[in-house]
Design a protein around this motif. Structure first.
Motif, PDB file in Angstrom:
ATOM      1  N   LEU A  44     -15.900  43.670 -28.250  1.00 34.84           N
ATOM      2  CA  LEU A  44     -17.258  43.568 -28.500  1.00 34.84           C
ATOM      3  C   LEU A  44     -17.522  42.696 -27.187  1.00 34.84           C
ATOM      4  CD1 LEU A  44     -17.986  42.148 -32.162  1.00 34.84           C
ATOM      5  CD2 LEU A  44     -18.062  44.769 -30.983  1.00 34.84           C
ATOM      6  N   TYR A  45     -18.882  42.863 -26.406  1.00 36.26           N
ATOM      7  CA  TYR A  45     -19.382  42.135 -25.252  1.00 36.26           C
ATOM      8  C   TYR A  45     -19.669  40.788 -25.556  1.00 36.26           C
ATOM      9  CZ  TYR A  45     -19.015  46.874 -23.426  1.00 36.26           C
ATOM     10  OH  TYR A  45     -18.877  48.199 -22.874  1.00 36.26           O
ATOM     11  N   PRO A  46     -19.087  39.777 -25.152  1.00 31.97           N
ATOM     12  CA  PRO A  46     -19.366  38.599 -25.764  1.00 31.97           C
ATOM     13  C   PRO A  46     -20.745  37.913 -25.212  1.00 31.97           C
ATOM     14  CG  PRO A  46     -17.819  38.396 -23.844  1.00 31.97           C
ATOM     15  CD  PRO A  46     -18.035  39.881 -24.186  1.00 31.97           C
ATOM     16  N   ASN A  47     -21.365  38.727 -24.197  1.00 29.71           N
ATOM     17  CA  ASN A  47     -22.707  38.252 -23.776  1.00 29.71           C
ATOM     18  C   ASN A  47     -23.835  38.951 -24.193  1.00 29.71           C
ATOM     19  OD1 ASN A  47     -21.729  40.354 -22.192  1.00 29.71           O
ATOM     20  ND2 ASN A  47     -23.168  40.220 -20.575  1.00 29.71           N
ATOM     21  N   LEU A  48     -23.744  39.952 -25.135  1.00 30.75           N
ATOM     22  CA  LEU A  48     -24.809  40.676 -25.827  1.00 30.75           C
ATOM     23  C   LEU A  48     -24.737  40.350 -27.247  1.00 30.75           C
ATOM     24  CD1 LEU A  48     -23.835  44.231 -24.298  1.00 30.75           C
ATOM     25  CD2 LEU A  48     -25.366  42.419 -23.259  1.00 30.75           C
ATOM     26  N   THR A  49     -25.828  40.514 -27.955  1.00 28.98           N
ATOM     27  CA  THR A  49     -26.010  40.223 -29.275  1.00 28.98           C
ATOM     28  C   THR A  49     -25.375  41.350 -29.858  1.00 28.98           C
ATOM     29  OG1 THR A  49     -27.992  41.383 -29.201  1.00 28.98           O
ATOM     30  CG2 THR A  49     -28.258  39.002 -28.947  1.00 28.98           C
ATOM     31  N   ALA A  50     -25.467  41.439 -31.357  1.00 30.79           N
ATOM     32  CA  ALA A  50     -24.802  42.422 -32.145  1.00 30.79           C
ATOM     33  C   ALA A  50     -25.644  43.753 -31.852  1.00 30.79           C
ATOM     34  CB  ALA A  50     -24.795  41.945 -33.563  1.00 30.79           C
ATOM     35  N   ASN A  86     -29.225  39.739 -34.371  1.00 29.08           N
ATOM     36  CA  ASN A  86     -29.440  38.841 -33.155  1.00 29.08           C
ATOM     37  C   ASN A  86     -28.479  37.753 -32.888  1.00 29.08           C
ATOM     38  OD1 ASN A  86     -32.042  39.807 -32.802  1.00 29.08           O
ATOM     39  ND2 ASN A  86     -33.156  38.907 -34.561  1.00 29.08           N
ATOM     40  N   HIS A  87     -27.454  37.890 -33.481  1.00 33.59           N
ATOM     41  CA  HIS A  87     -26.206  36.807 -33.099  1.00 33.59           C
ATOM     42  C   HIS A  87     -25.340  37.420 -32.315  1.00 33.59           C
ATOM     43  CE1 HIS A  87     -26.826  34.373 -37.376  1.00 33.59           C
ATOM     44  NE2 HIS A  87     -27.920  35.074 -37.087  1.00 33.59           N
ATOM     45  N   PHE A  88     -24.631  36.594 -31.497  1.00 34.91           N
ATOM     46  CA  PHE A  88     -23.739  36.975 -30.752  1.00 34.91           C
ATOM     47  C   PHE A  88     -22.386  37.113 -31.304  1.00 34.91           C
ATOM     48  CE2 PHE A  88     -26.941  35.090 -27.817  1.00 34.91           C
ATOM     49  CZ  PHE A  88     -26.955  35.939 -26.823  1.00 34.91           C
ATOM     50  N   PRO A  89     -21.257  37.739 -30.723  1.00 31.01           N
ATOM     51  CA  PRO A  89     -19.945  37.833 -31.564  1.00 31.01           C
ATOM     52  C   PRO A  89     -19.406  36.769 -31.901  1.00 31.01           C
ATOM     53  CG  PRO A  89     -20.152  39.600 -29.519  1.00 31.01           C
ATOM     54  CD  PRO A  89     -21.546  38.508 -29.473  1.00 31.01           C
ATOM     55  N   ARG A  90     -19.493  35.576 -31.039  1.00 31.72           N
ATOM     56  CA  ARG A  90     -18.641  34.271 -31.342  1.00 31.72           C
ATOM     57  C   ARG A  90     -19.335  33.556 -32.589  1.00 31.72           C
ATOM     58  NH1 ARG A  90     -21.975  33.504 -26.925  1.00 31.72           N
ATOM     59  NH2 ARG A  90     -23.651  31.995 -27.148  1.00 31.72           N
ATOM     60  N   GLU A  91     -20.577  34.178 -32.904  1.00 34.62           N
ATOM     61  CA  GLU A  91     -21.337  33.563 -34.116  1.00 34.62           C
ATOM     62  C   GLU A  91     -20.909  34.498 -35.381  1.00 34.62           C
ATOM     63  OE1 GLU A  91     -25.258  31.665 -32.080  1.00 34.62           O
ATOM     64  OE2 GLU A  91     -25.136  34.090 -32.504  1.00 34.62           O
ATOM     65  N   LEU A  92     -20.219  35.470 -35.231  1.00 29.68           N
ATOM     66  CA  LEU A  92     -19.992  36.166 -36.505  1.00 29.68           C
ATOM     67  C   LEU A  92     -18.568  36.086 -36.969  1.00 29.68           C
ATOM     68  CD1 LEU A  92     -21.348  39.727 -34.999  1.00 29.68           C
ATOM     69  CD2 LEU A  92     -22.598  37.964 -36.262  1.00 29.68           C
ATOM     70  N   SER A  93     -18.194  36.365 -38.292  1.00 28.92           N
ATOM     71  CA  SER A  93     -17.229  36.312 -38.746  1.00 28.92           C
ATOM     72  C   SER A  93     -16.160  37.590 -38.529  1.00 28.92           C
ATOM     73  CB  SER A  93     -17.112  36.361 -40.507  1.00 28.92           C
ATOM     74  OG  SER A  93     -17.901  37.707 -40.739  1.00 28.92           O
ATOM     75  N   GLY A  94     -14.828  37.568 -38.786  1.00 32.10           N
ATOM     76  CA  GLY A  94     -14.127  38.602 -38.175  1.00 32.10           C
ATOM     77  C   GLY A  94     -14.416  39.826 -38.680  1.00 32.10           C
ATOM     78  N   GLY A  95     -14.833  39.826 -40.341  1.00 36.36           N
ATOM     79  CA  GLY A  95     -15.437  41.121 -40.900  1.00 36.36           C
ATOM     80  C   GLY A  95     -16.532  41.671 -40.387  1.00 36.36           C
ATOM     81  N   GLN A  96     -17.408  40.748 -39.828  1.00 34.39           N
ATOM     82  CA  GLN A  96     -18.905  41.040 -39.307  1.00 34.39           C
ATOM     83  C   GLN A  96     -18.695  41.647 -37.990  1.00 34.39           C
ATOM     84  OE1 GLN A  96     -20.860  37.210 -39.604  1.00 34.39           O
ATOM     85  NE2 GLN A  96     -22.119  37.914 -41.491  1.00 34.39           N
ATOM     86  N   GLN A  97     -17.841  41.147 -37.065  1.00 37.08           N
ATOM     87  CA  GLN A  97     -17.393  41.635 -35.928  1.00 37.08           C
ATOM     88  C   GLN A  97     -17.142  43.121 -35.831  1.00 37.08           C
ATOM     89  OE1 GLN A  97     -15.231  39.172 -32.871  1.00 37.08           O
ATOM     90  NE2 GLN A  97     -15.781  37.420 -34.252  1.00 37.08           N
ATOM     91  N   GLN A  98     -16.044  43.328 -37.173  1.00 39.92           N
ATOM     92  CA  GLN A  98     -15.620  44.683 -37.167  1.00 39.92           C
ATOM     93  C   GLN A  98     -16.543  45.719 -37.579  1.00 39.92           C
ATOM     94  OE1 GLN A  98     -13.809  45.875 -40.766  1.00 39.92           O
ATOM     95  NE2 GLN A  98     -12.101  46.742 -39.906  1.00 39.92           N
ATOM     96  N   ARG A  99     -17.627  45.353 -38.429  1.00 38.93           N
ATOM     97  CA  ARG A  99     -18.728  46.042 -38.737  1.00 38.93           C
ATOM     98  C   ARG A  99     -19.572  46.274 -37.535  1.00 38.93           C
ATOM     99  NH1 ARG A  99     -20.345  45.039 -44.773  1.00 38.93           N
ATOM    100  NH2 ARG A  99     -18.400  44.613 -45.763  1.00 38.93           N
TER     101      ARG A  99
END
Length: 268
Positions: free
Chosen positions: A8-14, A50-63
């Motif tokens: 995931l691009y860390p500087n972009l929101t979900a 509207n969250h950035f990857p660093r603000e998401l859980s592992g499961g949310q990042q995968q989704r």
């Protein structure tokens, strides 16, 4: 494609991560928002767009990574070790999610994994690769029950591997006698741990056959069951099974196997 590391691009929101391929395709902002929100709703991540990857859980990042691939409406979706970065508790729900999404959208799914649990949870067909060669293809349960080699058998699940001598229509391994008639001199027997049962008393059940006496060597505990390693008398070969009650090291036991589950392979 969904990468093992999700990428995931860390500087972009979900939202922006999911929309990225559509933006590159020069779609209108209205169409992009519609498609992103549709796939986010399916994957239950609409509340974190509207969250950035660093603000998401592992499961949310995968989704989010899965949504980014699905939003393009692909005809083929490749998942590369998709669950390896998730903890054990989250893997089951992630597998169920992927299976549900595949079923709902009808997309062809190609999953690469070293974990047999992924295959049995998701796949309709499995292909086993050994050193770059496709050595067996079939339904997961068929490959599990009828592997073409001991190597395939061990890749698709736990299995006991014992070397025996063929004599008088039996395979002999120390005190064990497997009633199997095969050509050759030395062979490999494969038997899944769930197809082995040990007991201090005689088991009167025609589906189980007594192969001989064994000695308990090692007892471990995992997942609510005892993992018990046994050896035939007069042999260094080992086999293991699981039991809901403990036994003592050095104890002699009767060893039973399911006759129709014995797998025999050429030694070489």
């Amino acid at each position: 494609m969904v990468f093992q590391t999700w990428a995931l691009y860390p500087n972009l929101t979900a939202f922006e991560n999911i929309a990225f391929p559509l933006t590159n395709m020069k779609m209108s902002k209205e169409e992009i928002r519609k498609r992103v929100e549709e796939v986010a709703k399916i994957l239950d991540i609409h509340h974190v767009l509207n969250h950035f990857p660093r603000e998401l859980s592992g499961g949310q990042q995968q989704r989010v990574a899965l949504a980014r691939a699905l939003v393009k409406d692909p005809s083929l979706l490749l998942l590369d070790e998709p669950f390896s970065n998730l903890d054990a508790r989250m893997r089951d729900s992630a597998r169920a999610l992927v299976k549900e999404v595949q079923s709902r959208l009808g997309v062809t799914l190609l999953v690469v994994s070293h974990d047999p649990a992924d295959i049995f949870a998701i796949a309709d067909r499995v292909g086993v690769l050994v050193k770059g060669k496709l050595v067996q293809v079939g339904k997961p349960e068929d490959v599990y029950d009828n592997p073409v080699s001991i190597q395939v058998a061990s890749l698709i699940g736990e299995i006991n591997e014992l070397e025996g001598k063929v004599t008088n229509e039996r395979i002999v391994i120390g005190s064990f006698r497997f009633p199997v008639s095969v050509p050759g001199d030395r062979v490999i027997i494969g038997i899944r741990p769930e197809d082995v049962k040990i007991s201090k008393d005689v088991i009167r059940d025609d589906s189980w056959i007594l192969v001989g006496k064994g000695r308990v060597k090692v007892i471990g505990y995992q997942g609510g069951l005892f993992r018990i390693t046994i050896t035939p008398l007069d042999s260094e070969e080992e086999m293991f099974t699981y039991s809901d009650h403990p036994m003592h090291s050095g104890e002699e036991v009767l060893v039973y196997v399911k006759k129709d589950k014995i797998k025999v392979f050429e030694k070489n």
